[in-house]
Design a protein around this motif. Structure first.
Motif, PDB file in Angstrom:
ATOM      1  N   MET A   1      44.010 -19.848  11.603  1.00 26.36           N
ATOM      2  CA  MET A   1      45.218 -20.406  12.245  1.00 26.36           C
ATOM      3  C   MET A   1      45.766 -21.537  11.366  1.00 26.36           C
ATOM      4  O   MET A   1      45.013 -22.436  10.989  1.00 26.36           O
ATOM      5  CB  MET A   1      44.807 -20.939  13.609  1.00 26.36           C
ATOM      6  CG  MET A   1      45.929 -21.521  14.401  1.00 26.36           C
ATOM      7  SD  MET A   1      45.327 -22.098  15.991  1.00 26.36           S
ATOM      8  CE  MET A   1      45.660 -20.722  17.027  1.00 26.36           C
ATOM      9  N   LEU A   2      47.037 -21.466  11.061  1.00 27.69           N
ATOM     10  CA  LEU A   2      47.621 -22.475  10.161  1.00 27.69           C
ATOM     11  C   LEU A   2      47.912 -23.764  10.916  1.00 27.69           C
ATOM     12  O   LEU A   2      48.341 -23.749  12.070  1.00 27.69           O
ATOM     13  CB  LEU A   2      48.929 -21.936   9.564  1.00 27.69           C
ATOM     14  CG  LEU A   2      48.835 -20.710   8.646  1.00 27.69           C
ATOM     15  CD1 LEU A   2      50.221 -20.255   8.218  1.00 27.69           C
ATOM     16  CD2 LEU A   2      47.973 -21.011   7.420  1.00 27.69           C
ATOM     17  N   THR A   3      47.700 -24.888  10.233  1.00 25.61           N
ATOM     18  CA  THR A   3      48.079 -26.203  10.776  1.00 25.61           C
ATOM     19  C   THR A   3      48.986 -26.902   9.756  1.00 25.61           C
ATOM     20  O   THR A   3      49.249 -26.363   8.675  1.00 25.61           O
ATOM     21  CB  THR A   3      46.835 -27.092  10.992  1.00 25.61           C
ATOM     22  OG1 THR A   3      46.323 -27.453   9.699  1.00 25.61           O
ATOM     23  CG2 THR A   3      45.763 -26.357  11.787  1.00 25.61           C
ATOM     24  N   MET A   4      49.423 -28.134  10.093  1.00 24.63           N
ATOM     25  CA  MET A   4      50.290 -28.868   9.160  1.00 24.63           C
ATOM     26  C   MET A   4      49.590 -29.119   7.825  1.00 24.63           C
ATOM     27  O   MET A   4      50.225 -29.285   6.799  1.00 24.63           O
ATOM     28  CB  MET A   4      50.701 -30.208   9.780  1.00 24.63           C
ATOM     29  CG  MET A   4      51.640 -30.089  10.977  1.00 24.63           C
ATOM     30  SD  MET A   4      53.159 -29.169  10.649  1.00 24.63           S
ATOM     31  CE  MET A   4      53.955 -30.219   9.464  1.00 24.63           C
ATOM     32  N   GLU A   5      48.251 -29.129   7.858  1.00 26.38           N
ATOM     33  CA  GLU A   5      47.508 -29.378   6.610  1.00 26.38           C
ATOM     34  C   GLU A   5      47.712 -28.268   5.576  1.00 26.38           C
ATOM     35  O   GLU A   5      47.569 -28.491   4.384  1.00 26.38           O
ATOM     36  CB  GLU A   5      46.016 -29.520   6.902  1.00 26.38           C
ATOM     37  CG  GLU A   5      45.579 -30.973   7.023  1.00 26.38           C
ATOM     38  CD  GLU A   5      44.679 -31.209   8.209  1.00 26.38           C
ATOM     39  OE1 GLU A   5      45.088 -31.984   9.100  1.00 26.38           O
ATOM     40  OE2 GLU A   5      43.609 -30.585   8.237  1.00 26.38           O
ATOM     41  N   ASN A   6      48.033 -27.077   6.079  1.00 29.11           N
ATOM     42  CA  ASN A   6      48.238 -25.946   5.157  1.00 29.11           C
ATOM     43  C   ASN A   6      49.603 -25.994   4.469  1.00 29.11           C
ATOM     44  O   ASN A   6      49.845 -25.258   3.506  1.00 29.11           O
ATOM     45  CB  ASN A   6      48.129 -24.625   5.919  1.00 29.11           C
ATOM     46  CG  ASN A   6      46.752 -24.436   6.532  1.00 29.11           C
ATOM     47  OD1 ASN A   6      46.578 -24.606   7.737  1.00 29.11           O
ATOM     48  ND2 ASN A   6      45.762 -24.126   5.712  1.00 29.11           N
ATOM     49  N   ALA A  63      56.341 -18.502   2.266  1.00 34.77           N
ATOM     50  CA  ALA A  63      54.984 -18.509   1.708  1.00 34.77           C
ATOM     51  C   ALA A  63      54.746 -19.641   0.695  1.00 34.77           C
ATOM     52  O   ALA A  63      53.682 -20.265   0.724  1.00 34.77           O
ATOM     53  CB  ALA A  63      54.658 -17.154   1.096  1.00 34.77           C
ATOM     54  N   PRO A  64      55.725 -19.979  -0.148  1.00 34.39           N
ATOM     55  CA  PRO A  64      55.468 -21.095  -1.083  1.00 34.39           C
ATOM     56  C   PRO A  64      55.146 -22.420  -0.395  1.00 34.39           C
ATOM     57  O   PRO A  64      54.508 -23.294  -0.985  1.00 34.39           O
ATOM     58  CB  PRO A  64      56.779 -21.187  -1.878  1.00 34.39           C
ATOM     59  CG  PRO A  64      57.316 -19.793  -1.841  1.00 34.39           C
ATOM     60  CD  PRO A  64      56.982 -19.288  -0.463  1.00 34.39           C
ATOM     61  N   GLN A  65      55.554 -22.568   0.881  1.00 36.42           N
ATOM     62  CA  GLN A  65      55.217 -23.787   1.622  1.00 36.42           C
ATOM     63  C   GLN A  65      53.727 -23.845   1.933  1.00 36.42           C
ATOM     64  O   GLN A  65      53.210 -24.900   2.317  1.00 36.42           O
ATOM     65  CB  GLN A  65      56.020 -23.869   2.916  1.00 36.42           C
ATOM     66  CG  GLN A  65      57.526 -24.044   2.693  1.00 36.42           C
ATOM     67  CD  GLN A  65      58.274 -24.183   3.984  1.00 36.42           C
ATOM     68  OE1 GLN A  65      58.635 -23.170   4.596  1.00 36.42           O
ATOM     69  NE2 GLN A  65      58.513 -25.398   4.426  1.00 36.42           N
ATOM     70  N   LEU A  66      53.051 -22.718   1.745  1.00 36.89           N
ATOM     71  CA  LEU A  66      51.594 -22.632   1.919  1.00 36.89           C
ATOM     72  C   LEU A  66      50.916 -22.514   0.557  1.00 36.89           C
ATOM     73  O   LEU A  66      49.770 -22.088   0.457  1.00 36.89           O
ATOM     74  CB  LEU A  66      51.262 -21.423   2.806  1.00 36.89           C
ATOM     75  CG  LEU A  66      51.972 -21.420   4.177  1.00 36.89           C
ATOM     76  CD1 LEU A  66      51.852 -20.064   4.837  1.00 36.89           C
ATOM     77  CD2 LEU A  66      51.425 -22.524   5.063  1.00 36.89           C
ATOM     78  N   ALA A  67      51.675 -22.843  -0.486  1.00 39.47           N
ATOM     79  CA  ALA A  67      51.213 -22.728  -1.876  1.00 39.47           C
ATOM     80  C   ALA A  67      50.875 -21.281  -2.250  1.00 39.47           C
ATOM     81  O   ALA A  67      50.049 -21.040  -3.129  1.00 39.47           O
ATOM     82  CB  ALA A  67      50.006 -23.640  -2.126  1.00 39.47           C
ATOM     83  N   VAL A  68      51.528 -20.350  -1.561  1.00 39.24           N
ATOM     84  CA  VAL A  68      51.376 -18.921  -1.880  1.00 39.24           C
ATOM     85  C   VAL A  68      52.683 -18.470  -2.523  1.00 39.24           C
ATOM     86  O   VAL A  68      53.714 -18.365  -1.844  1.00 39.24           O
ATOM     87  CB  VAL A  68      51.083 -18.083  -0.619  1.00 39.24           C
ATOM     88  CG1 VAL A  68      51.035 -16.591  -0.966  1.00 39.24           C
ATOM     89  CG2 VAL A  68      49.776 -18.526   0.028  1.00 39.24           C
TER      90      VAL A  68
END
Ligand SMILES: O=CN(O)CCNC(=O)c1cccc(Cl)c1Cl
Ligand code: NI
Length: 186
Positions: A1-6, A63-68
């Motif tokens: 589960m994604l959080t703001m940390e991701n 996705a780039p906001q998740l470094a993907v």
């Protein structure tokens, strides 16, 4: 589960690079990513869950906001009233603006971004109508037209795939300056 940390913040290189197209069939990892991005948006818009998890609300995510660095975006734009179905709920792969209106539009209150921990006031001028080609997670290709708020959000997300931040569009000398024929969406 994604959080703001991701979610990576401005200064992270992923936000200023060009993301790579995805090929089909998507990997398990990419399918999971798609589900987690949509789940994050749902959680961020739920009063209880967002409070509990400390999530900032979002109507889109790239996705780039998740470094993907992959060309995948998720959209969850609520309907007009509480119990209405969403205006747009979609994960789009390899989205591409194939044509757009001459007319421009902007949001009266400007834009915000989960990757930007500050308010950046100013009008973000965008195309008021776009024709988008994209694939869903099964690889099926669509070509659809969007206008108004959904068109604005889609352009914000597609910008993330090209290393562009919303404030790149703001007139630095005069953030509230606006050409007379730009539509303001309130
Ligand atoms: O890239 C996505 N985000 O950063 C999520 C947070 N921002 C928003 O939900 C948002 C808010 C206002 C205007 C636009 Cl166009 C958008 Cl997109
Ligand atoms: Ni953003």
């Amino acid at each position: 589960m994604l959080t703001m940390e991701n979610i990576v913040r401005e200064g992270h290189p992923a936000l200023r690079e060009i993301a790579e197209p995805l090929s089909f069939p998507l990997s398990e990892e990419d399918l999971t990513l798609a589900n987690e991005m949509m789940e994050f948006l749902e959680n961020s818009q739920d009063p209880e869950i967002s409070e509990e998890m400390g999530l900032r609300a979002g109507v889109g995510l790239a996705a780039p906001q998740l470094a993907v660095k992959k060309r995948m975006i998720a959209l969850l734009i609520p309907g007009e009233y509480e119990d209405d179905p969403p205006e747009l709920q979609e994960v789009m792969v390899n989205p591409r603006i194939v044509s757009h209106s001459v007319e421009d539009i902007c949001l009266k209150d400007g834009e915000g971004c989960l990757s930007v921990d500050r308010d950046v006031p100013g009008y973000v001028v965008r195309h008021s109508r776009i024709t988008l080609s994209y694939q869903d997670v099964t690889g099926k290709t669509f070509k659809k037209r969007f206008k108004g708020y959904p068109a604005i959000v889609l352009q914000h997300e597609i910008d993330h795939l090209n290393g562009v931040m919303f404030y790149d569009h703001i007139n630095q000398e005069s953030p509230m300056a606006l050409d007379e024929d730009v539509k303001i969406l309130g």
